[in-house]
Design a protein around this motif. Sequence first.
Motif, PDB file in Angstrom:
ATOM      1  N   VAL A  47      43.777  24.619  43.908  1.00 33.49           N
ATOM      2  CA  VAL A  47      43.517  26.051  43.790  1.00 33.49           C
ATOM      3  C   VAL A  47      44.791  26.741  43.310  1.00 33.49           C
ATOM      4  N   TYR A  48      44.635  27.651  42.328  1.00 30.70           N
ATOM      5  CA  TYR A  48      45.778  28.316  41.704  1.00 30.70           C
ATOM      6  C   TYR A  48      45.725  29.814  41.991  1.00 30.70           C
ATOM      7  N   TYR A  49      46.877  30.350  42.410  1.00 31.59           N
ATOM      8  CA  TYR A  49      46.980  31.784  42.674  1.00 31.59           C
ATOM      9  C   TYR A  49      48.125  32.368  41.857  1.00 31.59           C
ATOM     10  N   GLU A  73      43.341  34.594  42.522  1.00 29.57           N
ATOM     11  CA  GLU A  73      42.936  33.233  42.156  1.00 29.57           C
ATOM     12  C   GLU A  73      42.579  33.174  40.674  1.00 29.57           C
ATOM     13  N   PRO A 105      40.898  30.519  38.102  1.00 26.95           N
ATOM     14  CA  PRO A 105      40.223  29.225  37.960  1.00 26.95           C
ATOM     15  C   PRO A 105      40.524  28.509  36.652  1.00 26.95           C
ATOM     16  N   TYR A 150      45.122  31.020  51.823  1.00 30.20           N
ATOM     17  CA  TYR A 150      44.666  30.363  50.599  1.00 30.20           C
ATOM     18  C   TYR A 150      43.533  29.416  50.959  1.00 30.20           C
ATOM     19  N   THR A 195      47.530  23.652  46.839  1.00 30.64           N
ATOM     20  CA  THR A 195      47.553  25.040  46.371  1.00 30.64           C
ATOM     21  C   THR A 195      48.782  25.233  45.479  1.00 30.64           C
ATOM     22  N   LYS A 219      35.782  38.686  43.211  1.00 29.84           N
ATOM     23  CA  LYS A 219      36.375  38.306  44.488  1.00 29.84           C
ATOM     24  C   LYS A 219      37.129  39.459  45.142  1.00 29.84           C
ATOM     25  N   ARG A 262      39.869  39.919  48.594  1.00 33.35           N
ATOM     26  CA  ARG A 262      40.635  39.234  49.633  1.00 33.35           C
ATOM     27  C   ARG A 262      41.570  40.220  50.323  1.00 33.35           C
ATOM     28  N   SER A 295      37.979  37.008  53.073  1.00 30.73           N
ATOM     29  CA  SER A 295      37.769  36.924  51.628  1.00 30.73           C
ATOM     30  C   SER A 295      36.280  36.862  51.346  1.00 30.73           C
TER      31      SER A 295
END
Length: 426
Positions: free
Chosen positions: A183-185, A190, A192, A229, A236, A406, A408, A425
Amino acid sequence: MLKKYVIAIVLFLVQNVVFAQSKGIILGNLKDKNTQEIIFPGTVILEGTEYKTTTDFDGNYKLEVPVGTYNVKAIYSGYVSLIKYNIIVSSGNAQVVNFEMEVVSSQLSEVTVSNDKSKSAVATDMITPLSVQQLTTEEIKSNPGGNFDVSRVIQTLPGVGSSAGGAARNDIIIRGGAPNENVYYLDGIEIPVLNHFQTQGSSGGAQGILNVSFIEDVRLTSSAFDARYDNALASTFVIKQRDGNPERISGNVRAGFTEAVLTLEGLISKKTTFLASARKSYLDFLFGLIDLPIRPNFYDFQYKVTHKIDEKTTLTAIGLGAIDRFTFATTKSSTPENVFITRSQPYINQWNYTTGFNLKRKVKKGYMNFAISRNMFNNQLDKFVSGEKIESDRTFKLVSQEIENKFRFDINKFIDGWKITAGVSA
């Protein structure tokens, strides 16, 4: 006589220009890592030199130094000193170097070890240091073979593998997990889609989208994930971007063998800064020159706008997008069999974007984040009998779209050495 005066003035101006070009600027700020409070008066020094300064009431600092490469060190009583290595200072753009410092752990004057056979020993490790790896922007830029690509540089880290495609793809495999289990932030949002020509359902592709000039650091965690996360099975990746130059508008152009990138940054108002970039590849032109049948081409765009509402509240807007095209062409040496095979392959047309807002609010001994975002990935395949993209000759069309909205919220508190994180979230 007039000629001598003209020559003297020209020499004076040239001398001033050369002197100005031999100087560069390092600027940034110092913050507490856990509470995000400013650090004043912190000290910033360049190791091995006499250059040093202190932060102002807002935690900011600025150094004007000769162009070159430096190790920048931040010092403040009660905090662990930090060093950022190999910071390149040029005369063109200011180098923004920020520090997030941690409080020094309490030291015990004496420790006594005793053995009690009636009790069992239990090892508890809340965070495993070996599971966390961090890269700075300078490390990414200087990595051999990295080609200014975050994903390729990450593949060189210990415990990180790549797919069977080798150098052809940016798939990242951590501890045997699938590429889509990472998972990338990006600044709390986030993302994708991180690569060009990404395979749907995966995270890898032929070339990364992120502009390295935006990045402050990348943090990879392969276990003991932070609670905020979610949905991470393998790892992550927390990517933090820097803010734009708060003093003036500046930019740079980077042209390589396969692509060109334009980056701009600066201030919009006293409380607002921006970063923006656009990139275009010319692989289709190069492949045409050497008469290859494939014609890949891509564009990408990225921005970040930071607005300081007040001393405790900051609003950040980010955006990231890409357009990918993959077509085929008949070469000079193509045989009828080659032409048939080429025309039987579908053309690939992809585009994607991620955009979002993050509101950060400082609270007592911590901070809160509110983030909303939207991302979309459009994947289209087209096939034509003639290969000329004539609608009447179409034999195949596939359009697939993935859309996510999304929200969060998380709150982070640091109390007496304990870090507490909670959030929701959707």
